[in-house]
Design an enzyme around this catalytic site. Structure first.
Site, short mmCIF file in Angstrom:
data_model
loop_
_atom_site.label_atom_id
_atom_site.label_comp_id
_atom_site.label_asym_id
_atom_site.label_seq_id
_atom_site.Cartn_x
_atom_site.Cartn_y
_atom_site.Cartn_z
N ARG A 162 -8.31 2.13 11.53
CA ARG A 162 -7.64 1.92 10.24
C ARG A 162 -8.67 1.64 9.17
O ARG A 162 -9.32 0.60 9.18
CB ARG A 162 -6.67 0.75 10.32
N CYS B 281 0.80 -1.23 0.00
CA CYS B 281 0.00 0.00 0.00
C CYS B 281 0.83 1.28 0.00
O CYS B 281 0.30 2.35 -0.24
CB CYS B 281 -0.93 0.01 1.21
N GLU C 194 -7.15 -6.29 -0.28
CA GLU C 194 -7.20 -5.24 0.74
C GLU C 194 -6.11 -4.23 0.46
O GLU C 194 -5.03 -4.58 0.02
CB GLU C 194 -7.00 -5.89 2.12
N ARG D 15 -9.74 0.70 5.46
CA ARG D 15 -9.19 -0.09 4.35
C ARG D 15 -10.26 -0.32 3.29
O ARG D 15 -11.46 -0.42 3.60
CB ARG D 15 -8.70 -1.45 4.84
#
Length: 158
Positions: free
Chosen positions: A155, A73, A111, A157
């Site tokens: 978080r 990411c 993801e 995602r």
């Protein structure tokens, strides 16, 4: 059903899927230390560099139903340099496409960071959706936040 775990880290997908009696038949991550932890936790050897798998040797990966991948990411994160597919880590998404073309899994579970949605004005995400569609997948996505699932962190995602 069984799955492969790409960019597996220490095994978040594996942890969740084994609770539902799914079996992992292949895992890969470029971080040697993560692979050591993965192997210790799940007793599965971890292949280290997907880019070293030739198109012919992809067929040696055992058949699987689900491809799981938390692909790197850093290239898409608002906290990073935002180099996208120009960053070698961002380019690793194409390894997923290459494996999908050869193995044709029934399902994908991918993801990444929320910043993927806005990277390059949304063009990066549209490229990803377009490529997944092109290789035969109907894509559904949403933003999830770990704090909504009992994890003591915030978080988001995709």
């Amino acid at each position: 059903m069984n799955f492969i775990d790409l960019f597996c880290g220490i095994g978040g997908f594996h942890y969740a899927l084994q609770k539902h009696n799914l079996s992992c038949v292949f895992s890969a991550d470029s971080n040697h230390h993560a692979c050591e932890v993965y192997q210790k936790n799940y007793n599965i050897s971890c292949f280290c560099d997907l880019t070293k798998i030739t198109n012919e040797s992809i067929l040696d990966i055992p058949n699987f139903d689900i491809l799981c991948a938390g692909f790197p990411c850093q290239a898409f994160s608002v906290a990073g340099k935002k180099e996208g597919f120009d960053d070698p880590r961002g380019d690793l998404f194409f390894e997923i496409i290459r494996i999908c073309k050869a193995k044709k899994p029934r399902y994908l579970l991918l993801e990444n960071v929320k910043g993927l949605l806005s990277h390059e004005g949304g063009r990066t995400f549209q490229t990803i959706i377009g490529l997944l569609t092109e290789v035969g997948y109907c894509v559904e996505w949403q933003v999830l936040n770990s704090k909504d699932f009992g994890v003591p962190q915030n978080r988001e995602r995709v």
